[in-house]
Design a protein around this motif. Sequence first.
Motif, PDB file in Angstrom:
ATOM      1  N   GLY A   1       0.821  -1.203   0.000  1.00 29.27           N
ATOM      2  CA  GLY A   1       0.000   0.000   0.000  1.00 29.27           C
ATOM      3  C   GLY A   1       0.861   1.261   0.000  1.00 29.27           C
ATOM      4  N   TYR A   2       0.238   2.372  -0.294  1.00 28.48           N
ATOM      5  CA  TYR A   2       0.900   3.694  -0.292  1.00 28.48           C
ATOM      6  C   TYR A   2       0.208   4.579   0.731  1.00 28.48           C
ATOM      7  CZ  TYR A   2       1.993   8.473  -1.761  1.00 28.48           C
ATOM      8  OH  TYR A   2       2.376   9.800  -1.780  1.00 28.48           O
ATOM      9  N   SER A   3       1.010   5.346   1.496  1.00 33.43           N
ATOM     10  CA  SER A   3       0.394   6.197   2.505  1.00 33.43           C
ATOM     11  C   SER A   3       1.365   7.300   2.922  1.00 33.43           C
ATOM     12  CB  SER A   3      -0.021   5.362   3.713  1.00 33.43           C
ATOM     13  OG  SER A   3      -0.799   6.120   4.612  1.00 33.43           O
ATOM     14  N   LEU A   4       1.006   7.934   4.032  1.00 30.19           N
ATOM     15  CA  LEU A   4       1.817   9.019   4.585  1.00 30.19           C
ATOM     16  C   LEU A   4       2.184   8.709   6.031  1.00 30.19           C
ATOM     17  CD1 LEU A   4      -0.237  12.105   3.307  1.00 30.19           C
ATOM     18  CD2 LEU A   4       1.918  11.243   2.355  1.00 30.19           C
ATOM     19  N   VAL A   5       3.374   9.128   6.410  1.00 28.38           N
ATOM     20  CA  VAL A   5       3.790   9.103   7.810  1.00 28.38           C
ATOM     21  C   VAL A   5       3.836  10.536   8.302  1.00 28.38           C
ATOM     22  CG1 VAL A   5       5.715   8.673   9.383  1.00 28.38           C
ATOM     23  CG2 VAL A   5       5.090   6.956   7.687  1.00 28.38           C
ATOM     24  N   VAL A   6       3.147  10.816   9.406  1.00 25.32           N
ATOM     25  CA  VAL A   6       3.072  12.181   9.930  1.00 25.32           C
ATOM     26  C   VAL A   6       3.740  12.239  11.307  1.00 25.32           C
ATOM     27  CG1 VAL A   6       0.937  12.648   8.661  1.00 25.32           C
ATOM     28  CG2 VAL A   6       0.815  11.762  11.007  1.00 25.32           C
ATOM     29  N   GLY A   7       3.905  13.459  11.800  1.00 19.17           N
ATOM     30  CA  GLY A   7       4.464  13.631  13.134  1.00 19.17           C
ATOM     31  C   GLY A   7       5.979  13.647  13.169  1.00 19.17           C
ATOM     32  N   LEU A   8       6.615  13.818  12.017  1.00 18.59           N
ATOM     33  CA  LEU A   8       8.076  13.857  11.977  1.00 18.59           C
ATOM     34  C   LEU A   8       8.582  15.222  12.441  1.00 18.59           C
ATOM     35  CD1 LEU A   8       8.577  12.086   8.537  1.00 18.59           C
ATOM     36  CD2 LEU A   8       8.564  11.055  10.812  1.00 18.59           C
ATOM     37  N   LYS A   9       9.817  15.244  12.913  1.00 12.34           N
ATOM     38  CA  LYS A   9      10.392  16.476  13.449  1.00 12.34           C
ATOM     39  C   LYS A   9      11.265  17.147  12.388  1.00 12.34           C
ATOM     40  CE  LYS A   9      12.525  18.207  17.698  1.00 12.34           C
ATOM     41  NZ  LYS A   9      13.183  17.810  18.970  1.00 12.34           N
ATOM     42  N   LYS A  10      10.579  17.692  11.385  1.00 15.09           N
ATOM     43  CA  LYS A  10      11.230  18.370  10.259  1.00 15.09           C
ATOM     44  C   LYS A  10      12.229  17.481   9.532  1.00 15.09           C
ATOM     45  CE  LYS A  10      10.674  23.058  12.070  1.00 15.09           C
ATOM     46  NZ  LYS A  10      11.337  24.347  12.416  1.00 15.09           N
ATOM     47  N   THR A  11      11.932  16.169   9.520  1.00 15.68           N
ATOM     48  CA  THR A  11      12.797  15.227   8.803  1.00 15.68           C
ATOM     49  C   THR A  11      12.051  14.546   7.666  1.00 15.68           C
ATOM     50  OG1 THR A  11      12.227  13.434  10.343  1.00 15.68           O
ATOM     51  CG2 THR A  11      14.179  14.761  10.857  1.00 15.68           C
ATOM     52  N   GLY A  12      10.871  15.090   7.324  1.00 14.23           N
ATOM     53  CA  GLY A  12      10.064  14.496   6.277  1.00 14.23           C
ATOM     54  C   GLY A  12      10.479  14.946   4.885  1.00 14.23           C
ATOM     55  N   ASP A  13       9.624  14.675   3.902  1.00 14.18           N
ATOM     56  CA  ASP A  13       9.910  15.038   2.514  1.00 14.18           C
ATOM     57  C   ASP A  13       9.932  16.545   2.341  1.00 14.18           C
ATOM     58  OD1 ASP A  13       9.984  12.371   1.939  1.00 14.18           O
ATOM     59  OD2 ASP A  13       7.940  12.286   1.149  1.00 14.18           O
ATOM     60  N   GLY A  14      10.818  17.002   1.456  1.00 14.24           N
ATOM     61  CA  GLY A  14      10.881  18.420   1.133  1.00 14.24           C
ATOM     62  C   GLY A  14       9.913  18.774   0.023  1.00 14.24           C
ATOM     63  N   THR A  15       9.979  20.007  -0.435  1.00  9.18           N
ATOM     64  CA  THR A  15       9.064  20.481  -1.480  1.00  9.18           C
ATOM     65  C   THR A  15       9.366  19.871  -2.838  1.00  9.18           C
ATOM     66  OG1 THR A  15      10.507  22.403  -1.800  1.00  9.18           O
ATOM     67  CG2 THR A  15       8.634  22.671  -0.292  1.00  9.18           C
ATOM     68  N   THR A  16      10.520  19.214  -2.998  1.00 14.33           N
ATOM     69  CA  THR A  16      10.833  18.582  -4.279  1.00 14.33           C
ATOM     70  C   THR A  16      10.056  17.281  -4.485  1.00 14.33           C
ATOM     71  OG1 THR A  16      12.729  17.459  -3.261  1.00 14.33           O
ATOM     72  CG2 THR A  16      13.156  19.569  -4.338  1.00 14.33           C
ATOM     73  N   SER A  17       9.548  16.684  -3.401  1.00 11.98           N
ATOM     74  CA  SER A  17       8.727  15.466  -3.514  1.00 11.98           C
ATOM     75  C   SER A  17       7.283  15.883  -3.740  1.00 11.98           C
ATOM     76  CB  SER A  17       8.861  14.612  -2.243  1.00 11.98           C
ATOM     77  OG  SER A  17      10.177  14.186  -2.053  1.00 11.98           O
ATOM     78  N   LYS A  18       6.964  16.199  -4.985  1.00 15.44           N
ATOM     79  CA  LYS A  18       5.643  16.755  -5.320  1.00 15.44           C
ATOM     80  C   LYS A  18       4.521  15.764  -5.051  1.00 15.44           C
ATOM     81  CE  LYS A  18       7.510  19.948  -8.767  1.00 15.44           C
ATOM     82  NZ  LYS A  18       7.368  21.107  -7.858  1.00 15.44           N
TER      83      LYS A  18
END
Length: 348
Positions: A35-52
């Motif tokens: 499956g595909y999903s999102l992980v939330v609650g990261l401490k500014k270590t998530g995807d940047g704006t380049t991951s559209k």
Amino acid sequence: MKYFLILLFFLTTLHATKITDVSKIVGVRENQIIGYSLVVGLKKTGDGTTSKFTLQSISNMLKAMNIDMNPIDIKSKNVAAVVVTAVMKPFARQGDQFDVTVSSIGDAKSLEGGTLLMTPLKGVDGKIYALAQGSLSIGGRNQRGAGSESHPTTGVVFNGGLIEREINIDLFHQEYATLSLKESGFKNAVAVQKAINSYYNTQVAVAMDSRSIKLKCPKNRSMIEFLAEVQEIEMNYEPKNKIIINERTGTIVAGVDIPLKPVVLTHGDITIKIVEEKTLSKPQGSMEVDKNLVIGINENEIYTKEGTTTVANLVRSLQKLGATPKDIIAILEAMKSAGSISAELEVM
């Protein structure tokens, strides 16, 4: 030039083992889901704006919650797009829980401290079989042994998966079942057939080919009882000889009784000559390492006793003379090509 005199001996061993250790029941297997999903609650270590695709996924999620947000306006770095994978065990039932592996597909630096949002997990047929959700563990190890602190973009949600759709496997009402050998071989297929028929004193098993054995359930037993008994029957099994080589690490794994056939081989300054002898030679001045191994006075000759000329003994002898793993691997590959080694050679 280094010179090895190695004495030849052939050995074939049959091993008593249970049928369940060398075969599986056709149709009873694990199923992979994804499956595909999102992980939330990261401490500014998530995807940047380049991951559209991450920004678009966040926008779609918010729209489902009646919040209209343009992906361009999303600047959060606390979210990461992930792929969720898992394995459904045979006979999994609704409500069963299982571990899921979560892996980043964007440019997130770490998934540590994140929470996986509800994720539909689909099979190869596109149907949803399970849901997954929960807090990630980065330091833990998943059910396959992967995932650790050195891979912060991969984590595990322990018991985070929940079975929603069952895969029906109806064995109880079947009259026939099929065993599939884990390693094909006509001799072993016939051995399984004979062991089962001997146990029941009637013709209930037929080897269909080098891997498949068809079973007919006796009238006085249910299929479940029958298969449970069959799996515990002992048989004489001849394992396939195999040598596994990892060229990257230099690791060599081989059975202790894989014999070598006569051959003369030269690799660099190493010459190996394998001949047939019955007694262990002990030249004057030689050093006896043990009762089966003697090293010559110049440490450039190796003599072994009849019954010890195997791949394991050759590797040990080469190591005694200081051969590198790269040299040993090259020698084994050359000997396989020359026909001195009959075992299967698997290079990783």
